[in-house]
Design a protein around this motif. Structure first.
Motif, PDB file in Angstrom:
ATOM      1  N   GLY A  56      24.791 -36.323 -13.976  1.00 57.97           N
ATOM      2  CA  GLY A  56      24.168 -37.277 -13.075  1.00 57.97           C
ATOM      3  C   GLY A  56      24.638 -37.217 -11.635  1.00 57.97           C
ATOM      4  O   GLY A  56      24.137 -37.952 -10.791  1.00 57.97           O
ATOM      5  N   ASP A  57      25.589 -36.347 -11.318  1.00 59.99           N
ATOM      6  CA  ASP A  57      26.098 -36.240  -9.945  1.00 59.99           C
ATOM      7  C   ASP A  57      25.298 -35.173  -9.205  1.00 59.99           C
ATOM      8  O   ASP A  57      25.641 -33.984  -9.225  1.00 59.99           O
ATOM      9  CB  ASP A  57      27.582 -35.892  -9.967  1.00 59.99           C
ATOM     10  CG  ASP A  57      28.248 -35.989  -8.605  1.00 59.99           C
ATOM     11  OD1 ASP A  57      27.548 -35.800  -7.586  1.00 59.99           O
ATOM     12  OD2 ASP A  57      29.464 -36.226  -8.560  1.00 59.99           O
ATOM     13  N   GLU A  58      24.219 -35.605  -8.565  1.00 48.75           N
ATOM     14  CA  GLU A  58      23.311 -34.679  -7.888  1.00 48.75           C
ATOM     15  C   GLU A  58      23.992 -33.927  -6.746  1.00 48.75           C
ATOM     16  O   GLU A  58      23.713 -32.752  -6.517  1.00 48.75           O
ATOM     17  CB  GLU A  58      22.078 -35.425  -7.375  1.00 48.75           C
ATOM     18  CG  GLU A  58      21.301 -36.167  -8.448  1.00 48.75           C
ATOM     19  CD  GLU A  58      20.774 -35.266  -9.544  1.00 48.75           C
ATOM     20  OE1 GLU A  58      20.430 -34.105  -9.266  1.00 48.75           O
ATOM     21  OE2 GLU A  58      20.695 -35.724 -10.700  1.00 48.75           O
ATOM     22  N   ALA A  59      24.889 -34.595  -6.023  1.00 48.34           N
ATOM     23  CA  ALA A  59      25.583 -33.949  -4.910  1.00 48.34           C
ATOM     24  C   ALA A  59      26.495 -32.826  -5.420  1.00 48.34           C
ATOM     25  O   ALA A  59      26.537 -31.735  -4.837  1.00 48.34           O
ATOM     26  CB  ALA A  59      26.387 -34.974  -4.112  1.00 48.34           C
ATOM     27  N   GLU A  60      27.203 -33.081  -6.517  1.00 51.83           N
ATOM     28  CA  GLU A  60      28.072 -32.057  -7.089  1.00 51.83           C
ATOM     29  C   GLU A  60      27.248 -30.884  -7.604  1.00 51.83           C
ATOM     30  O   GLU A  60      27.627 -29.719  -7.413  1.00 51.83           O
ATOM     31  CB  GLU A  60      28.915 -32.649  -8.219  1.00 51.83           C
ATOM     32  CG  GLU A  60      29.918 -31.666  -8.794  1.00 51.83           C
ATOM     33  CD  GLU A  60      30.749 -32.247  -9.927  1.00 51.83           C
ATOM     34  OE1 GLU A  60      31.704 -31.563 -10.328  1.00 51.83           O
ATOM     35  OE2 GLU A  60      30.451 -33.363 -10.426  1.00 51.83           O
ATOM     36  N   LEU A  61      26.108 -31.175  -8.228  1.00 49.59           N
ATOM     37  CA  LEU A  61      25.217 -30.117  -8.701  1.00 49.59           C
ATOM     38  C   LEU A  61      24.714 -29.281  -7.527  1.00 49.59           C
ATOM     39  O   LEU A  61      24.727 -28.046  -7.585  1.00 49.59           O
ATOM     40  CB  LEU A  61      24.046 -30.711  -9.474  1.00 49.59           C
ATOM     41  CG  LEU A  61      22.979 -29.717  -9.938  1.00 49.59           C
ATOM     42  CD1 LEU A  61      23.567 -28.662 -10.872  1.00 49.59           C
ATOM     43  CD2 LEU A  61      21.830 -30.461 -10.616  1.00 49.59           C
ATOM     44  N   ALA A  62      24.305 -29.937  -6.449  1.00 46.49           N
ATOM     45  CA  ALA A  62      23.806 -29.210  -5.273  1.00 46.49           C
ATOM     46  C   ALA A  62      24.896 -28.315  -4.683  1.00 46.49           C
ATOM     47  O   ALA A  62      24.620 -27.163  -4.302  1.00 46.49           O
ATOM     48  CB  ALA A  62      23.299 -30.196  -4.231  1.00 46.49           C
ATOM     49  N   ARG A  63      26.123 -28.806  -4.621  1.00 48.68           N
ATOM     50  CA  ARG A  63      27.228 -27.983  -4.102  1.00 48.68           C
ATOM     51  C   ARG A  63      27.468 -26.768  -4.999  1.00 48.68           C
ATOM     52  O   ARG A  63      27.689 -25.658  -4.523  1.00 48.68           O
ATOM     53  CB  ARG A  63      28.509 -28.815  -3.975  1.00 48.68           C
ATOM     54  CG  ARG A  63      28.513 -29.761  -2.799  1.00 48.68           C
ATOM     55  CD  ARG A  63      29.885 -30.379  -2.569  1.00 48.68           C
ATOM     56  NE  ARG A  63      30.382 -31.118  -3.713  1.00 48.68           N
ATOM     57  CZ  ARG A  63      30.099 -32.404  -3.961  1.00 48.68           C
ATOM     58  NH1 ARG A  63      29.324 -33.086  -3.141  1.00 48.68           N
ATOM     59  NH2 ARG A  63      30.603 -33.010  -5.026  1.00 48.68           N
ATOM     60  N   ALA A  64      27.431 -26.986  -6.312  1.00 49.00           N
ATOM     61  CA  ALA A  64      27.640 -25.878  -7.254  1.00 49.00           C
ATOM     62  C   ALA A  64      26.544 -24.828  -7.113  1.00 49.00           C
ATOM     63  O   ALA A  64      26.821 -23.629  -7.072  1.00 49.00           O
ATOM     64  CB  ALA A  64      27.707 -26.411  -8.687  1.00 49.00           C
ATOM     65  N   VAL A  65      25.298 -25.275  -7.031  1.00 52.77           N
ATOM     66  CA  VAL A  65      24.183 -24.340  -6.859  1.00 52.77           C
ATOM     67  C   VAL A  65      24.369 -23.565  -5.555  1.00 52.77           C
ATOM     68  O   VAL A  65      24.215 -22.337  -5.519  1.00 52.77           O
ATOM     69  CB  VAL A  65      22.822 -25.072  -6.887  1.00 52.77           C
ATOM     70  CG1 VAL A  65      21.702 -24.157  -6.441  1.00 52.77           C
ATOM     71  CG2 VAL A  65      22.549 -25.623  -8.281  1.00 52.77           C
ATOM     72  N   GLY A  66      24.717 -24.261  -4.490  1.00 47.88           N
ATOM     73  CA  GLY A  66      24.941 -23.594  -3.208  1.00 47.88           C
ATOM     74  C   GLY A  66      26.029 -22.538  -3.284  1.00 47.88           C
ATOM     75  O   GLY A  66      25.872 -21.431  -2.751  1.00 47.88           O
ATOM     76  N   ARG A  67      27.124 -22.864  -3.953  1.00 48.63           N
ATOM     77  CA  ARG A  67      28.222 -21.893  -4.101  1.00 48.63           C
ATOM     78  C   ARG A  67      27.752 -20.631  -4.811  1.00 48.63           C
ATOM     79  O   ARG A  67      28.047 -19.515  -4.379  1.00 48.63           O
ATOM     80  CB  ARG A  67      29.385 -22.498  -4.900  1.00 48.63           C
ATOM     81  CG  ARG A  67      30.240 -23.455  -4.133  1.00 48.63           C
ATOM     82  CD  ARG A  67      31.378 -23.990  -4.984  1.00 48.63           C
ATOM     83  NE  ARG A  67      32.231 -22.925  -5.499  1.00 48.63           N
ATOM     84  CZ  ARG A  67      33.040 -23.065  -6.543  1.00 48.63           C
ATOM     85  NH1 ARG A  67      33.093 -24.202  -7.202  1.00 48.63           N
ATOM     86  NH2 ARG A  67      33.789 -22.061  -6.947  1.00 48.63           N
ATOM     87  N   VAL A  68      27.051 -20.814  -5.925  1.00 44.67           N
ATOM     88  CA  VAL A  68      26.629 -19.665  -6.728  1.00 44.67           C
ATOM     89  C   VAL A  68      25.542 -18.858  -6.014  1.00 44.67           C
ATOM     90  O   VAL A  68      25.577 -17.625  -6.009  1.00 44.67           O
ATOM     91  CB  VAL A  68      26.163 -20.113  -8.133  1.00 44.67           C
ATOM     92  CG1 VAL A  68      25.606 -18.956  -8.928  1.00 44.67           C
ATOM     93  CG2 VAL A  68      27.325 -20.759  -8.891  1.00 44.67           C
ATOM     94  N   VAL A  69      24.603 -19.534  -5.384  1.00 45.12           N
ATOM     95  CA  VAL A  69      23.529 -18.839  -4.677  1.00 45.12           C
ATOM     96  C   VAL A  69      24.080 -18.060  -3.482  1.00 45.12           C
ATOM     97  O   VAL A  69      23.669 -16.924  -3.222  1.00 45.12           O
ATOM     98  CB  VAL A  69      22.428 -19.839  -4.233  1.00 45.12           C
ATOM     99  CG1 VAL A  69      21.470 -19.205  -3.236  1.00 45.12           C
ATOM    100  CG2 VAL A  69      21.669 -20.349  -5.447  1.00 45.12           C
TER     101      VAL A  69
END
Length: 107
Positions: A56-69
């Motif tokens: 449920g932590d959308e900000a943490e998910l967005a940061r993780a996606v950004g790191r991997v991408v």
């Protein structure tokens, strides 16, 4: 090159079991990001085959996606390690042995 499993949690708080879709993605060589719910943390080896985020932590998910991408080397490493882990940990022979071991302990 990236698979995201946010996990399924029902209204009673029960989460999906093993997370077979994550294992399939790993076996296909995809870098994975998953929520820390149900069996997903048992499939993704944090920092080795992918990243785990709080449910449920959308900000943490967005940061993780950004790191991997943004990091092709990380993405490739996660994909290779995920494929290796899927072959080693989640083959039918290995899983059947684990089930037999647990039943043996219960009997």
């Amino acid at each position: 090159e990236l698979f995201i499993n946010r996990g399924i949690v029902d209204s009673g708080g029960r989460a999906e079991g093993l997370g077979i879709t994550t294992i399939e993605a790993m076996a296909s060589g995809l870098a994975c990001i998953g929520s820390r719910v149900g069996g997903i943390p048992e499939t993704i080896d944090e920092g080795v085959s992918g990243l785990l985020v709080s449910p449920g932590d959308e900000a943490e998910l967005a940061r993780a996606v950004g790191r991997v991408v943004d990091d092709g080397e990380m993405r490739g490493r996660f994909g290779m390690e995920g494929a290796r882990l899927a072959r080693e940990r989640f083959r039918w022979k290995v899983l059947a042995g684990e089930v037999a071991r647990v039943y043996g302990e219960l009997v």
